[in-house]
Motif scaffolding. Structure first.
Motif, PDB file in Angstrom:
ATOM      1  N   ILE A  33       2.553  -9.058  76.029  1.00  0.00           N
ATOM      2  CA  ILE A  33       1.390  -8.358  75.461  1.00  0.00           C
ATOM      3  C   ILE A  33       1.686  -6.867  75.345  1.00  0.00           C
ATOM      4  O   ILE A  33       1.396  -6.223  74.334  1.00  0.00           O
ATOM      5  CB  ILE A  33       0.143  -8.608  76.326  1.00  0.00           C
ATOM      6  N   ARG A  34       2.276  -6.316  76.391  1.00  0.00           N
ATOM      7  CA  ARG A  34       2.613  -4.892  76.387  1.00  0.00           C
ATOM      8  C   ARG A  34       3.688  -4.595  75.336  1.00  0.00           C
ATOM      9  O   ARG A  34       3.635  -3.569  74.649  1.00  0.00           O
ATOM     10  CB  ARG A  34       3.097  -4.478  77.784  1.00  0.00           C
ATOM     11  N   SER A  40      -3.350 -15.583  72.300  1.00  0.00           N
ATOM     12  CA  SER A  40      -2.854 -14.563  73.223  1.00  0.00           C
ATOM     13  C   SER A  40      -3.486 -13.203  72.930  1.00  0.00           C
ATOM     14  O   SER A  40      -3.723 -12.860  71.768  1.00  0.00           O
ATOM     15  CB  SER A  40      -1.335 -14.440  73.102  1.00  0.00           C
ATOM     16  N   PRO A  41      -3.745 -12.410  73.958  1.00  0.00           N
ATOM     17  CA  PRO A  41      -4.252 -11.045  73.737  1.00  0.00           C
ATOM     18  C   PRO A  41      -3.300 -10.196  72.906  1.00  0.00           C
ATOM     19  O   PRO A  41      -3.710  -9.165  72.362  1.00  0.00           O
ATOM     20  CB  PRO A  41      -4.381 -10.492  75.163  1.00  0.00           C
ATOM     21  N   ALA A  42      -2.048 -10.624  72.781  1.00  0.00           N
ATOM     22  CA  ALA A  42      -1.098  -9.893  71.939  1.00  0.00           C
ATOM     23  C   ALA A  42      -1.547  -9.881  70.482  1.00  0.00           C
ATOM     24  O   ALA A  42      -1.088  -9.051  69.692  1.00  0.00           O
ATOM     25  CB  ALA A  42       0.297 -10.520  72.057  1.00  0.00           C
ATOM     26  N   ALA A  43      -2.459 -10.793  70.109  1.00  0.00           N
ATOM     27  CA  ALA A  43      -2.957 -10.850  68.726  1.00  0.00           C
ATOM     28  C   ALA A  43      -3.629  -9.554  68.308  1.00  0.00           C
ATOM     29  O   ALA A  43      -3.691  -9.235  67.118  1.00  0.00           O
ATOM     30  CB  ALA A  43      -3.925 -12.021  68.570  1.00  0.00           C
ATOM     31  N   GLU A  44      -4.125  -8.812  69.282  1.00  0.00           N
ATOM     32  CA  GLU A  44      -4.779  -7.533  68.988  1.00  0.00           C
ATOM     33  C   GLU A  44      -3.813  -6.566  68.309  1.00  0.00           C
ATOM     34  O   GLU A  44      -4.227  -5.671  67.571  1.00  0.00           O
ATOM     35  CB  GLU A  44      -5.310  -6.920  70.283  1.00  0.00           C
ATOM     36  N   HIS A  45      -2.519  -6.758  68.545  1.00  0.00           N
ATOM     37  CA  HIS A  45      -1.512  -5.853  68.017  1.00  0.00           C
ATOM     38  C   HIS A  45      -0.676  -6.490  66.898  1.00  0.00           C
ATOM     39  O   HIS A  45       0.264  -5.860  66.405  1.00  0.00           O
ATOM     40  CB  HIS A  45      -0.585  -5.396  69.139  1.00  0.00           C
ATOM     41  N   ALA A  46      -1.002  -7.730  66.526  1.00  0.00           N
ATOM     42  CA  ALA A  46      -0.195  -8.466  65.548  1.00  0.00           C
ATOM     43  C   ALA A  46      -0.747  -8.307  64.134  1.00  0.00           C
ATOM     44  O   ALA A  46      -1.962  -8.280  63.926  1.00  0.00           O
ATOM     45  CB  ALA A  46      -0.132  -9.938  65.917  1.00  0.00           C
ATOM     46  N   GLU A  47       0.156  -8.224  63.178  1.00  0.00           N
ATOM     47  CA  GLU A  47      -0.228  -8.188  61.766  1.00  0.00           C
ATOM     48  C   GLU A  47      -0.519  -9.595  61.263  1.00  0.00           C
ATOM     49  O   GLU A  47      -1.407  -9.798  60.437  1.00  0.00           O
ATOM     50  CB  GLU A  47       0.888  -7.544  60.953  1.00  0.00           C
TER      51      GLU A  47
END
Length: 286
Positions: free
Chosen positions: A198-199, A220-227
């Motif tokens: 995520i980081r 995943s919370p990583a979606a917040e940063h994904a295009e």
């Protein structure tokens, strides 16, 4: 089981403007925005309580308490480890052979996964991944590193400038150091989501890197940063999750990138085969 997020997407066109306002507030802070009381949830989204109640009904819930419980169950599912997953399935397992149950569930996962893929987003991701002016980095987590390795092997044949990031997060700063604006990071992250991934997504996005995330239905919370984010259904009658649907989506992306760049890739394949022949990598009968 469809998530609340899926239900919102499926019913979005039928929502009124105020209902969409609450739906968007929930998606922007998912699922936390829906875990408060109905009064607090409505106030936080700047809509009325009846608006929230109507939207919840349109999603198929009998009332806000059932909607609230569904979000809580999603949170529990996200955090569940192998023992809890096995217990959940054991308590609900139909009295049929395990192979049949397994095959049926995996087939359903594949169907659900592909039914929820936005074709425009898929095509956009394929075009992005075929851009050889950008460097492609591929990374996975404790389990999904196997998927990352598979992706790397194929993309390395399909296109130039591909790097497989090692599983050790201690080495990732060295990769990020070489990332440039416009590069691509393909990431695999399924529950239980890994803090380091995520980081990494956040740092890469801050550097202007396009993040393509392949995750599960809980996202995943990583979606917040994904295009581009692709969700795959992974739950099976096991203590572990399944990567069958995830693998099929990955192979579909690889095939799409291949078609996007043909015939340039054909020439690359032919040169690769010549190298295979020169090194006698593969056995030839006769």
């Amino acid at each position: 089981m469809r998530t609340v997020r899926d239900l919102i997407r499926a019913n979005y066109q039928s929502l009124t403007r105020s209902e969409r306002k609450f739906a968007q507030a929930l998606l922007d802070n998912y699922p936390s925005a829906g875990l408060a009381s109905i009064t607090a949830a409505a106030g936080n989204a700047d809509v009325s309580v009846p608006t929230v109640a109507r939207m919840v009904n349109k999603l198929g819930f009998k009332g806000y308490p059932q909607f609230h419980q569904a979000l809580l169950q999603e949170l529990e599912a996200k955090a569940s480890g192998p023992t809890q997953r096995r217990a959940n399935w054991a308590s609900e397992a139909p009295e049929t052979h395990h192979l049949n149950r397994f095959a049926e569930t995996v087939t359903q996962n594949i169907g659900q996964t592909f039914a929820n893929i936005d074709t425009e987003q898929f095509d956009a991701a394929a075009r992005l991944l075929s851009d050889t002016d950008a460097h492609l980095y591929v990374v996975g987590g404790r389990i999904t590193q196997a998927l990352a390795g598979y992706a790397f092997t194929h993309f390395q044949a399909v296109r130039e400038r591909v790097t497989h990031m090692t599983p050790s997060s201690a080495t990732w700063p060295h990769y990020v150091l070489d990332m440039e604006e416009g590069d691509i990071l393909m990431m695999f992250d399924i529950r239980r989501y890994e803090t380091n991934l995520i980081r990494l997504a956040e740092i890469a996005a801050d550097h202007g890197v396009h993040v393509v995330l392949i995750t599960d239905q809980w996202v995943s919370p990583a979606a917040e940063h994904a295009e581009h984010t692709f969700t795959c259904w992974v739950e099976i009658p096991s203590a572990w999750d399944s990567n069958v649907a995830t693998m099929m989506l990955l192979e579909a992306l690889i095939a799409a990138v291949q078609e996007e760049c043909w015939p340039r890739i054909r020439d690359r394949y032919e040169r690769l085969e010549q190298l295979f022949n020169a090194t006698h990598l593969f056995h030839k009968s006769g």
